[in-house]
Design a protein around this motif. Structure first.
Motif, PDB file in Angstrom:
ATOM      1  N   SER A   1       0.834  -1.205   0.000  1.00  0.00           N
ATOM      2  CA  SER A   1       0.000   0.000   0.000  1.00  0.00           C
ATOM      3  C   SER A   1       0.865   1.251   0.000  1.00  0.00           C
ATOM      4  O   SER A   1       1.879   1.327   0.713  1.00  0.00           O
ATOM      5  CB  SER A   1      -0.902   0.006   1.227  1.00  0.00           C
ATOM      6  N   ALA A   2       0.459   2.222  -0.782  1.00  0.00           N
ATOM      7  CA  ALA A   2       1.201   3.478  -0.849  1.00  0.00           C
ATOM      8  C   ALA A   2       1.083   4.268   0.447  1.00  0.00           C
ATOM      9  O   ALA A   2       1.980   5.040   0.803  1.00  0.00           O
ATOM     10  CB  ALA A   2       0.680   4.321  -2.017  1.00  0.00           C
ATOM     11  N   ASP A   3      -0.008   4.073   1.166  1.00  0.00           N
ATOM     12  CA  ASP A   3      -0.223   4.837   2.392  1.00  0.00           C
ATOM     13  C   ASP A   3      -1.158   4.048   3.307  1.00  0.00           C
ATOM     14  O   ASP A   3      -1.978   3.233   2.835  1.00  0.00           O
ATOM     15  CB  ASP A   3      -0.839   6.202   2.059  1.00  0.00           C
ATOM     16  N   ARG A   4      -1.022   4.290   4.607  1.00  0.00           N
ATOM     17  CA  ARG A   4      -1.893   3.647   5.589  1.00  0.00           C
ATOM     18  C   ARG A   4      -2.253   4.652   6.669  1.00  0.00           C
ATOM     19  O   ARG A   4      -1.426   5.474   7.070  1.00  0.00           O
ATOM     20  CB  ARG A   4      -1.199   2.441   6.244  1.00  0.00           C
ATOM     21  N   ARG A   5      -3.491   4.548   7.138  1.00  0.00           N
ATOM     22  CA  ARG A   5      -3.932   5.345   8.263  1.00  0.00           C
ATOM     23  C   ARG A   5      -4.799   4.475   9.186  1.00  0.00           C
ATOM     24  O   ARG A   5      -5.559   3.635   8.718  1.00  0.00           O
ATOM     25  CB  ARG A   5      -4.752   6.559   7.812  1.00  0.00           C
TER      26      ARG A   5
ATOM     27  N   GLU B   1      -6.072   1.547   3.843  1.00  0.00           N
ATOM     28  CA  GLU B   1      -4.850   1.444   3.039  1.00  0.00           C
ATOM     29  C   GLU B   1      -5.081   1.990   1.637  1.00  0.00           C
ATOM     30  O   GLU B   1      -6.188   1.920   1.105  1.00  0.00           O
ATOM     31  CB  GLU B   1      -4.407  -0.018   2.929  1.00  0.00           C
TER      32      GLU B   1
ATOM     33  N   ALA C   1      -0.743   7.708  11.523  1.00  0.00           N
ATOM     34  CA  ALA C   1      -0.005   6.871  10.572  1.00  0.00           C
ATOM     35  C   ALA C   1       0.651   5.681  11.250  1.00  0.00           C
ATOM     36  O   ALA C   1       1.258   4.843  10.580  1.00  0.00           O
ATOM     37  CB  ALA C   1       1.061   7.707   9.862  1.00  0.00           C
TER      38      ALA C   1
ATOM     39  N   ALA D   1      -5.780   7.769   1.847  1.00  0.00           N
ATOM     40  CA  ALA D   1      -6.011   7.077   3.116  1.00  0.00           C
ATOM     41  C   ALA D   1      -6.446   8.043   4.214  1.00  0.00           C
ATOM     42  O   ALA D   1      -7.337   7.724   5.013  1.00  0.00           O
ATOM     43  CB  ALA D   1      -4.752   6.321   3.533  1.00  0.00           C
ATOM     44  N   GLU D   2      -5.839   9.211   4.258  1.00  0.00           N
ATOM     45  CA  GLU D   2      -6.192  10.190   5.295  1.00  0.00           C
ATOM     46  C   GLU D   2      -7.655  10.600   5.178  1.00  0.00           C
ATOM     47  O   GLU D   2      -8.402  10.606   6.171  1.00  0.00           O
ATOM     48  CB  GLU D   2      -5.287  11.413   5.168  1.00  0.00           C
TER      49      GLU D   2
ATOM     50  N   SER E   1      -4.749   4.788  -1.691  1.00  0.00           N
ATOM     51  CA  SER E   1      -4.859   6.201  -2.046  1.00  0.00           C
ATOM     52  C   SER E   1      -5.860   6.921  -1.151  1.00  0.00           C
ATOM     53  O   SER E   1      -6.836   6.332  -0.688  1.00  0.00           O
ATOM     54  CB  SER E   1      -5.278   6.337  -3.517  1.00  0.00           C
TER      55      SER E   1
END
Length: 391
Positions: free
Chosen positions: A199-203, A246, A268, A250-251, A248
């Motif tokens: 995943s490119a990003d996780r929150r 997870e 994060a 994500a925030e 795009s």
């Protein structure tokens, strides 16, 4: 004799005990063919075998009826093939999940399993015990992500299913059959898994609050597409809800989920308890309908157990709050099982230091499981007595 197989064999010591039962020898094969050689020798001499990975779960389940040889898979620790374009990896059973994750991460991919221990957990042990982590809600369990397997049967026969099949056992899906078999049908030697891009990003959305079943279900079904909805309640009173998003945006998606939950902090960093089993001297696995999560949580607290697990997938691990005498633990499990079964779920005692605790309750599929055991291991040489009904 085992020495004639060419496999490294040593005398066992107290550290090699399987739930209190010490084997006579430890065999350390390095190839599938060496595993087969050991099992052929054990069959010829009627020696009982218990496979082992990182040793994190050797105290799970009842003690074996007998254990002559501990088959230590630590030397079978190679990642054999990584087809990046096809999102597929093939690894030996002794590869640790940490090592596999590191190798895959270099190529921007992952095996989306969350083993509940921080170290030493192996591919083979994860499959044999069918342990599942938080993201099973989105990606599935080990059984779902497994697409091929190589096993060695008790007589030394090498069998494969999935991928390029060399030998199948007619009528059986070996991957599904051996996942969760607790080493009672044969030895898992290699496994092939379906992968996902990292995943490119996780929150994480984290809230310290009690919630209702309808809120949990709305979180799981949200268009924000959470990967996991977890609950941690260490004392039967104070509850933490954590939701993972997870990919795009994500925030923004986590903030949308906060509107559903009504509270919480977006971060994060995962909560330190996320997906982990910290103490498993007494450990239960509870499965329940996700729509009855709150009732399952209350039942665990009333029986004296902590609760950590998935409100979305309906699976949790329960630990005892402290040292409990055998009669009290047995009574607590009985009370809990009655309440969980009334919800449409079930309770399995994965680990307990006492033999007087009913680990599985009533298992309707037991006659079928006995027939499968007889088909694969008629000599009862593979981890005898370690599974349901003394299989």
């Amino acid at each position: 004799m085992l020495a004639d197989t060419g496999v490294t064999v040593r005398q066992a010591d107290a550290d090699d005990a399987v739930n209190g039962v010490q084997p006579r020898w430890v065999a350390l094969p390095e190839t599938v063919e060496e595993v087969a050689a050991v099992l052929r020798a054990c069959a010829a001499q009627d020696l009982a075998v218990v496979p082992a990975g990182g040793g994190t779960k050797l105290h799970w389940g009842p003690p074996p009826e007998r254990c002559d040889v501990l088959l230590d898979m630590c030397c079978m620790n190679a990642v054999l093939e990584h087809a990046e374009g096809d999102l597929v990896v093939r690894a030996q059973a002794g590869v640790t999940m940490d090592a596999l994750a590191a190798a895959l991460a270099e190529k921007g991919q992952e095996l989306a399993l969350d083993p509940p221990f921080t170290e030493h957990t192996t591919v083979g042990g994860t499959l044999a015990t069918a342990t599942a982590g938080p993201r099973a809600f989105r990606y599935g369990t080990a059984r779902d992500l497994l697409i091929g397997i190589t096993v060695v049967l008790p007589d030394g026969t090498i069998a494969k299913s999935g991928g390029k099949v060399v030998k199948n056992v007619a009528g059986y899906d070996l991957g599904k059959l051996f996942t969760g078999s607790q080493g009672t049908l044969g030895v898992i030697a290699e496994a092939t898994f379906r992968l996902h891009p990292l995943s490119a990003d996780r929150r994480w959305l984290v809230a310290y609050a009690e919630v209702a079943n309808d809120v949990l279900l709305r979180l799981a079904a949200s268009q924000a597409e959470p990967s996991a909805v977890e609950i941690d309640c260490p004392d039967g009173k104070n509850t933490t809800v954590a939701v993972l998003v997870e990919g795009s945006a994500a925030e923004a998606r986590a903030l949308a989920l906060r509107e559903v939950l009504g509270d919480g902090t977006v971060t994060a960093e995962a909560p330190e308890w996320w997906g982990l089993i910290l103490k498993d001297d007494v450990l239960l696995e509870v499965r329940f309908p996700p729509a009855r999560t709150v009732e399952a949580l209350a039942a665990a607290g009333d029986a004296g157990f902590s609760f950590r697990g998935s409100a979305a997938a309906g699976r949790a691990y329960l630990e005892s709050w402290g040292d409990v005498p055998e009669d009290e633990l047995a009574a607590a499990v009985t009370r809990l099982r009655a309440r969980i079964e009334a919800l449409g779920g079930r309770v399995n005692v994965l680990a307990a230091p006492y033999e007087g605790v009913d680990r599985w309750g009533q298992v309707s599929a037991l006659p079928l499981m006995r027939r499968v055991k007889e088909r694969f291991d008629p000599g009862r040489r593979m981890s005898p007595g370690r599974f349901v009904g003394g299989i």
